[in-house]
Design a protein around this motif. Sequence first.
Motif, mmCIF file in Angstrom:
data_model
loop_
_atom_site.group_PDB
_atom_site.id
_atom_site.type_symbol
_atom_site.label_atom_id
_atom_site.label_comp_id
_atom_site.label_asym_id
_atom_site.label_seq_id
_atom_site.Cartn_x
_atom_site.Cartn_y
_atom_site.Cartn_z
ATOM 1 N N ARG A 159 14.520 -19.491 67.301
ATOM 2 C CA ARG A 159 14.316 -19.890 68.702
ATOM 3 C C ARG A 159 14.979 -21.245 68.983
ATOM 4 N NH1 ARG A 159 9.292 -19.655 66.082
ATOM 5 N NH2 ARG A 159 8.681 -21.682 65.236
ATOM 6 N N VAL A 161 15.088 -25.033 69.749
ATOM 7 C CA VAL A 161 14.124 -26.093 69.421
ATOM 8 C C VAL A 161 14.320 -27.254 70.395
ATOM 9 C CG1 VAL A 161 13.555 -27.879 67.722
ATOM 10 C CG2 VAL A 161 13.828 -25.492 66.988
ATOM 11 N N SER A 165 6.661 -28.734 68.900
ATOM 12 C CA SER A 165 5.928 -27.484 68.646
ATOM 13 C C SER A 165 6.876 -26.309 68.359
ATOM 14 C CB SER A 165 4.997 -27.163 69.824
ATOM 15 O OG SER A 165 5.758 -27.131 71.008
ATOM 16 N N ASP A 166 8.130 -26.413 68.793
ATOM 17 C CA ASP A 166 9.102 -25.338 68.501
ATOM 18 C C ASP A 166 9.472 -25.284 67.017
ATOM 19 O OD1 ASP A 166 9.278 -24.764 71.250
ATOM 20 O OD2 ASP A 166 10.850 -26.269 71.529
#
Length: 329
Positions: A159, A161, A165-166
Amino acid sequence: MKMSARVCGAAFAAAVMLLSTNAFADPTYTLKLAHAVPVENPYHYGAMRFKELVEAETKGDMVIQVFPNNELSTGERDILEGLQLGTIDMYVGSTGPMGGFEKSFLLFDFPFLFKDLKDAFEVLDGPIGDHVFKKLDSQGIHGLAWMVNGFRNLTNSKRPVVKISDVAGLKVRTMENKLHMAMWRELGADPTPMAWSEVFTALQQGTIDGQENPLTVIYTSKLNEVQKYLALTRHVFSPAFIAIASSKFEDLPEKYQAVIVKAAKAAALHEREVYEKMDAEFLEKLRAAGMEVSTPDLDEYRKAVQPVYEKYRSELGDDAGLLDQILSR
Ligand code: PAF
Protein backbone atom coordinates in the motif's frame (compact mmCIF):
# COMPACT_ATOMS: atom_id res chain seq x y z
CA MET A 1 55.08 -4.57 -51.06
CA LYS A 2 51.47 -3.79 -50.26
CA MET A 3 49.76 -5.71 -47.43
CA SER A 4 46.16 -6.83 -47.89
CA ALA A 5 43.57 -5.19 -45.62
CA ARG A 6 43.05 -8.52 -43.86
CA VAL A 7 46.78 -9.06 -43.16
CA CYS A 8 47.09 -5.46 -42.08
CA GLY A 9 44.12 -5.83 -39.70
CA ALA A 10 45.51 -9.04 -38.24
CA ALA A 11 48.93 -7.44 -37.71
CA PHE A 12 47.29 -4.46 -35.99
CA ALA A 13 45.20 -6.71 -33.74
CA ALA A 14 48.30 -8.73 -32.81
CA ALA A 15 50.21 -5.54 -32.01
CA VAL A 16 47.38 -4.25 -29.83
CA MET A 17 47.18 -7.57 -28.04
CA LEU A 18 50.93 -7.62 -27.45
CA LEU A 19 50.87 -4.06 -26.20
CA SER A 20 47.95 -4.59 -23.85
CA THR A 21 49.29 -7.85 -22.49
CA ASN A 22 52.73 -6.29 -22.07
CA ALA A 23 51.31 -3.21 -20.36
CA PHE A 24 49.63 -5.37 -17.72
CA ALA A 25 51.72 -8.51 -18.03
CA ASP A 26 52.97 -9.79 -14.74
CA PRO A 27 51.85 -6.99 -12.48
CA THR A 28 53.66 -7.17 -9.16
CA TYR A 29 50.43 -6.59 -7.28
CA THR A 30 46.85 -7.66 -8.05
CA LEU A 31 44.06 -6.58 -5.72
CA LYS A 32 40.52 -7.93 -5.76
CA LEU A 33 37.91 -5.22 -5.07
CA ALA A 34 34.33 -6.38 -4.46
CA HIS A 35 30.99 -4.64 -4.11
CA ALA A 36 27.39 -5.83 -3.84
CA VAL A 37 25.47 -3.86 -6.46
CA PRO A 38 25.05 -3.77 -10.28
CA VAL A 39 27.50 -1.95 -12.53
CA GLU A 40 25.00 0.89 -13.05
CA ASN A 41 25.26 1.90 -9.36
CA PRO A 42 27.50 4.84 -8.30
CA TYR A 43 29.72 2.41 -6.31
CA HIS A 44 30.84 0.82 -9.55
CA TYR A 45 31.74 4.19 -11.05
CA GLY A 46 33.83 4.87 -7.95
CA ALA A 47 35.47 1.44 -8.11
CA MET A 48 36.30 1.81 -11.82
CA ARG A 49 37.73 5.29 -11.34
CA PHE A 50 39.92 3.89 -8.54
CA LYS A 51 41.08 1.07 -10.83
CA GLU A 52 41.92 3.48 -13.69
CA LEU A 53 43.88 5.82 -11.43
CA VAL A 54 45.88 3.10 -9.69
CA GLU A 55 46.72 1.23 -12.88
CA ALA A 56 47.73 4.43 -14.69
CA GLU A 57 49.83 5.71 -11.80
CA THR A 58 51.67 2.39 -11.33
CA LYS A 59 51.91 1.81 -15.11
CA GLY A 60 50.12 -1.47 -14.70
CA ASP A 61 52.42 -2.76 -11.97
CA MET A 62 49.35 -2.88 -9.73
CA VAL A 63 46.12 -4.24 -11.18
CA ILE A 64 42.70 -3.81 -9.54
CA GLN A 65 40.19 -6.54 -10.40
CA VAL A 66 36.66 -5.27 -9.78
CA PHE A 67 33.96 -7.82 -8.88
CA PRO A 68 30.50 -6.16 -8.90
CA ASN A 69 27.05 -7.39 -7.95
CA ASN A 70 28.00 -9.85 -5.20
CA GLU A 71 30.06 -11.97 -7.63
CA LEU A 72 32.27 -12.94 -4.70
CA SER A 73 29.75 -12.70 -1.89
CA THR A 74 26.20 -12.84 -0.60
CA GLY A 75 26.24 -9.27 0.71
CA GLU A 76 28.33 -6.56 2.28
CA ARG A 77 29.02 -8.30 5.59
CA ASP A 78 30.32 -11.24 3.61
CA ILE A 79 32.73 -9.03 1.63
CA LEU A 80 34.01 -7.39 4.81
CA GLU A 81 34.61 -10.81 6.36
CA GLY A 82 36.47 -11.68 3.14
CA LEU A 83 38.81 -8.75 3.83
CA GLN A 84 39.46 -10.10 7.31
CA LEU A 85 40.03 -13.65 6.02
CA GLY A 86 42.27 -12.52 3.16
CA THR A 87 40.02 -13.84 0.35
CA ILE A 88 39.05 -10.33 -0.86
CA ASP A 89 41.39 -7.32 -0.73
CA MET A 90 39.17 -4.28 -1.10
CA TYR A 91 35.62 -3.13 -0.36
CA VAL A 92 33.32 -0.48 -1.71
CA GLY A 93 30.03 -0.47 0.14
CA SER A 94 27.79 0.95 2.80
CA THR A 95 28.47 1.22 6.51
CA GLY A 96 25.27 -0.79 7.12
CA PRO A 97 26.90 -3.91 8.60
CA MET A 98 29.80 -2.01 10.22
CA GLY A 99 28.31 -1.66 13.70
CA GLY A 100 28.86 -5.42 14.02
CA PHE A 101 32.60 -4.95 13.31
CA GLU A 102 33.35 -1.69 15.11
CA LYS A 103 30.65 -0.06 17.20
CA SER A 104 31.79 3.53 16.47
CA PHE A 105 30.11 3.13 13.09
CA LEU A 106 26.74 2.96 14.89
CA LEU A 107 27.13 6.74 15.23
CA PHE A 108 25.92 7.11 11.65
CA ASP A 109 22.95 4.76 11.98
CA PHE A 110 20.71 7.04 14.05
CA PRO A 111 17.60 8.07 12.12
CA PHE A 112 17.27 11.54 10.60
CA LEU A 113 20.80 12.46 11.70
CA PHE A 114 21.90 14.39 8.60
CA LYS A 115 19.79 16.76 6.55
CA ASP A 116 21.68 16.62 3.25
CA LEU A 117 24.92 15.44 1.64
CA LYS A 118 26.86 18.56 2.59
CA ASP A 119 25.84 18.10 6.21
CA ALA A 120 26.86 14.42 6.19
CA PHE A 121 30.24 14.97 4.55
CA GLU A 122 31.12 17.79 6.94
CA VAL A 123 31.14 15.08 9.61
CA LEU A 124 32.52 12.18 7.56
CA ASP A 125 35.42 14.16 6.06
CA GLY A 126 36.26 15.73 9.43
CA PRO A 127 37.73 14.52 12.74
CA ILE A 128 34.71 12.29 13.53
CA GLY A 129 35.06 10.39 10.23
CA ASP A 130 38.83 10.06 10.82
CA HIS A 131 38.23 8.78 14.35
CA VAL A 132 35.85 6.07 13.12
CA PHE A 133 38.29 4.93 10.40
CA LYS A 134 41.12 4.80 12.94
CA LYS A 135 39.07 2.54 15.19
CA LEU A 136 38.34 0.26 12.26
CA ASP A 137 42.04 -0.57 11.88
CA SER A 138 41.77 -2.83 14.95
CA GLN A 139 39.44 -5.04 12.86
CA GLY A 140 42.02 -5.57 10.10
CA ILE A 141 40.21 -3.21 7.72
CA HIS A 142 41.74 0.09 6.65
CA GLY A 143 39.23 2.79 5.63
CA LEU A 144 40.52 4.96 2.78
CA ALA A 145 37.78 7.45 1.88
CA TRP A 146 34.11 8.16 2.48
CA MET A 147 31.64 7.62 -0.30
CA VAL A 148 27.85 7.76 -0.37
CA ASN A 149 25.13 5.14 -0.52
CA GLY A 150 22.43 7.74 0.12
CA PHE A 151 19.23 8.70 1.87
CA ARG A 152 17.15 5.58 2.36
CA ASN A 153 13.48 5.39 1.31
CA LEU A 154 10.84 2.76 1.95
CA THR A 155 9.34 0.68 -0.85
CA ASN A 156 6.65 -1.99 -0.49
CA SER A 157 4.18 -4.06 -2.45
CA LYS A 158 1.12 -3.64 -0.19
CA ARG A 159 0.00 0.00 0.00
CA PRO A 160 1.01 3.66 -0.30
CA VAL A 161 2.76 4.81 2.88
CA VAL A 162 1.94 8.31 4.11
CA LYS A 163 0.99 8.08 7.80
CA ILE A 164 2.95 6.04 10.30
CA SER A 165 -0.09 3.79 10.66
CA ASP A 166 0.45 2.75 7.01
CA VAL A 167 3.76 1.16 8.03
CA ALA A 168 2.10 -1.05 10.67
CA GLY A 169 2.72 -4.74 10.14
CA LEU A 170 4.80 -4.37 6.95
CA LYS A 171 7.54 -6.97 6.77
CA VAL A 172 10.48 -4.77 5.80
CA ARG A 173 13.89 -6.09 4.88
CA THR A 174 16.62 -4.10 6.62
CA MET A 175 20.37 -4.30 6.55
CA GLU A 176 21.96 -6.36 9.31
CA ASN A 177 21.91 -3.34 11.60
CA LYS A 178 20.30 -3.22 15.03
CA LEU A 179 19.57 0.51 15.00
CA HIS A 180 17.77 0.32 11.68
CA MET A 181 15.77 -2.62 12.97
CA ALA A 182 14.92 -0.73 16.16
CA MET A 183 13.76 2.23 14.11
CA TRP A 184 11.34 0.12 12.08
CA ARG A 185 10.00 -1.48 15.25
CA GLU A 186 9.24 1.99 16.65
CA LEU A 187 7.21 2.64 13.49
CA GLY A 188 5.25 -0.59 13.91
CA ALA A 189 6.87 -2.58 11.06
CA ASP A 190 8.29 -6.07 11.27
CA PRO A 191 11.99 -5.60 10.37
CA THR A 192 13.69 -8.57 8.74
CA PRO A 193 17.49 -8.39 8.27
CA MET A 194 18.67 -10.15 5.12
CA ALA A 195 21.78 -10.30 2.91
CA TRP A 196 21.38 -8.11 -0.17
CA SER A 197 21.74 -10.96 -2.69
CA GLU A 198 18.50 -12.50 -1.38
CA VAL A 199 16.34 -9.38 -1.40
CA PHE A 200 15.04 -9.25 -4.99
CA THR A 201 13.80 -12.85 -4.90
CA ALA A 202 12.29 -12.41 -1.44
CA LEU A 203 10.36 -9.36 -2.69
CA GLN A 204 9.32 -11.21 -5.83
CA GLN A 205 8.09 -14.22 -3.89
CA GLY A 206 6.38 -12.08 -1.26
CA THR A 207 8.42 -13.48 1.65
CA ILE A 208 8.87 -9.84 2.59
CA ASP A 209 6.63 -6.86 1.76
CA GLY A 210 9.20 -4.14 1.41
CA GLN A 211 12.73 -2.89 1.79
CA GLU A 212 14.43 0.46 2.19
CA ASN A 213 17.28 1.91 0.14
CA PRO A 214 18.41 5.04 -1.70
CA LEU A 215 16.80 5.82 -5.08
CA THR A 216 20.09 4.91 -6.78
CA VAL A 217 19.81 1.35 -5.44
CA ILE A 218 16.06 1.06 -6.02
CA TYR A 219 16.45 2.04 -9.67
CA THR A 220 19.73 0.31 -10.59
CA SER A 221 18.63 -2.93 -8.88
CA LYS A 222 15.27 -2.72 -10.72
CA LEU A 223 13.21 -3.00 -7.54
CA ASN A 224 10.37 -1.24 -9.38
CA GLU A 225 9.76 -4.63 -11.04
CA VAL A 226 8.77 -6.13 -7.68
CA GLN A 227 7.61 -3.10 -5.65
CA LYS A 228 4.68 -0.82 -6.45
CA TYR A 229 4.93 1.83 -3.70
CA LEU A 230 7.77 4.20 -2.93
CA ALA A 231 7.59 6.49 0.11
CA LEU A 232 10.19 9.28 0.28
CA THR A 233 11.03 8.68 3.93
CA ARG A 234 14.77 9.61 3.81
CA HIS A 235 14.87 8.10 7.31
CA VAL A 236 18.58 7.27 7.44
CA PHE A 237 21.57 8.65 5.61
CA SER A 238 23.65 5.66 4.57
CA PRO A 239 27.35 6.47 4.22
CA ALA A 240 29.61 4.27 2.13
CA PHE A 241 33.37 3.89 2.00
CA ILE A 242 36.28 2.33 0.18
CA ALA A 243 38.57 0.14 2.27
CA ILE A 244 41.48 -2.27 1.96
CA ALA A 245 42.49 -5.25 4.11
CA SER A 246 45.05 -3.81 6.58
CA SER A 247 47.50 -6.68 6.04
CA LYS A 248 47.48 -6.09 2.25
CA PHE A 249 47.98 -2.39 2.73
CA GLU A 250 50.87 -2.87 5.14
CA ASP A 251 52.60 -5.26 2.73
CA LEU A 252 52.69 -2.65 -0.05
CA PRO A 253 55.70 -0.40 -0.59
CA GLU A 254 55.11 3.11 0.76
CA LYS A 255 54.97 4.65 -2.72
CA TYR A 256 52.11 2.31 -3.65
CA GLN A 257 50.31 2.96 -0.37
CA ALA A 258 50.38 6.64 -1.32
CA VAL A 259 49.00 5.83 -4.79
CA ILE A 260 46.12 3.88 -3.21
CA VAL A 261 45.26 6.62 -0.72
CA LYS A 262 45.29 9.35 -3.38
CA ALA A 263 43.30 7.29 -5.90
CA ALA A 264 40.71 6.33 -3.24
CA LYS A 265 40.10 9.98 -2.33
CA ALA A 266 39.69 10.98 -5.99
CA ALA A 267 37.44 7.97 -6.71
CA ALA A 268 35.28 8.83 -3.69
CA LEU A 269 34.72 12.37 -4.95
CA HIS A 270 33.77 10.99 -8.36
CA GLU A 271 31.35 8.49 -6.78
CA ARG A 272 29.68 11.29 -4.78
CA GLU A 273 29.17 13.33 -7.97
CA VAL A 274 27.69 10.37 -9.81
CA TYR A 275 25.35 9.71 -6.86
CA GLU A 276 24.11 13.31 -6.76
CA LYS A 277 23.36 13.30 -10.46
CA MET A 278 21.58 9.94 -10.38
CA ASP A 279 19.65 10.73 -7.20
CA ALA A 280 18.24 13.82 -8.91
CA GLU A 281 17.22 11.87 -12.02
CA PHE A 282 15.93 8.57 -10.70
CA LEU A 283 12.72 9.68 -8.97
CA GLU A 284 11.16 10.57 -12.31
CA LYS A 285 12.49 7.36 -13.86
CA LEU A 286 10.92 5.30 -11.07
CA ARG A 287 7.61 7.12 -11.55
CA ALA A 288 7.82 6.50 -15.29
CA ALA A 289 8.51 2.84 -14.55
CA GLY A 290 5.16 2.66 -12.74
CA MET A 291 5.98 3.24 -9.07
CA GLU A 292 3.45 5.18 -7.04
CA VAL A 293 5.35 7.78 -5.03
CA SER A 294 4.19 9.25 -1.69
CA THR A 295 5.69 12.04 0.42
CA PRO A 296 5.06 11.43 4.12
CA ASP A 297 5.27 14.18 6.75
CA LEU A 298 8.78 13.50 8.03
CA ASP A 299 8.37 15.51 11.25
CA GLU A 300 5.90 12.90 12.42
CA TYR A 301 8.35 10.09 11.65
CA ARG A 302 11.26 11.97 13.26
CA LYS A 303 9.28 12.29 16.51
CA ALA A 304 8.17 8.66 16.47
CA VAL A 305 11.73 7.29 16.23
CA GLN A 306 13.21 9.41 19.03
CA PRO A 307 13.22 6.41 21.44
CA VAL A 308 16.00 4.92 19.26
CA TYR A 309 18.27 7.75 20.42
CA GLU A 310 17.43 7.11 24.07
CA LYS A 311 17.77 3.33 23.84
CA TYR A 312 20.94 3.11 21.72
CA ARG A 313 23.01 6.08 22.83
CA SER A 314 24.66 3.98 25.55
CA GLU A 315 25.77 1.41 22.93
CA LEU A 316 28.23 4.03 21.68
CA GLY A 317 30.21 3.90 24.94
CA ASP A 318 32.98 6.54 24.85
CA ASP A 319 31.72 7.82 21.52
CA ALA A 320 28.34 8.98 22.89
CA GLY A 321 29.73 12.53 23.11
CA LEU A 322 30.37 12.45 19.36
CA LEU A 323 26.68 11.92 18.75
CA ASP A 324 25.99 15.12 20.72
CA GLN A 325 28.65 16.91 18.68
CA ILE A 326 26.96 15.85 15.44
CA LEU A 327 23.52 16.84 16.73
CA SER A 328 24.60 20.22 18.09
CA ARG A 329 26.34 21.50 14.96
O1 PAF B 1 20.59 -2.43 1.55
C1 PAF B 1 21.79 -2.75 1.44
O2 PAF B 1 22.22 -3.86 1.80
C2 PAF B 1 22.74 -1.72 0.87
O3 PAF B 1 22.17 -0.45 0.89
C3 PAF B 1 23.23 -2.06 -0.54
C4 PAF B 1 22.09 -2.18 -1.50
C5 PAF B 1 24.02 -3.37 -0.55
C6 PAF B 1 24.15 -0.94 -1.06
O4 PAF B 1 25.16 -0.62 -0.16
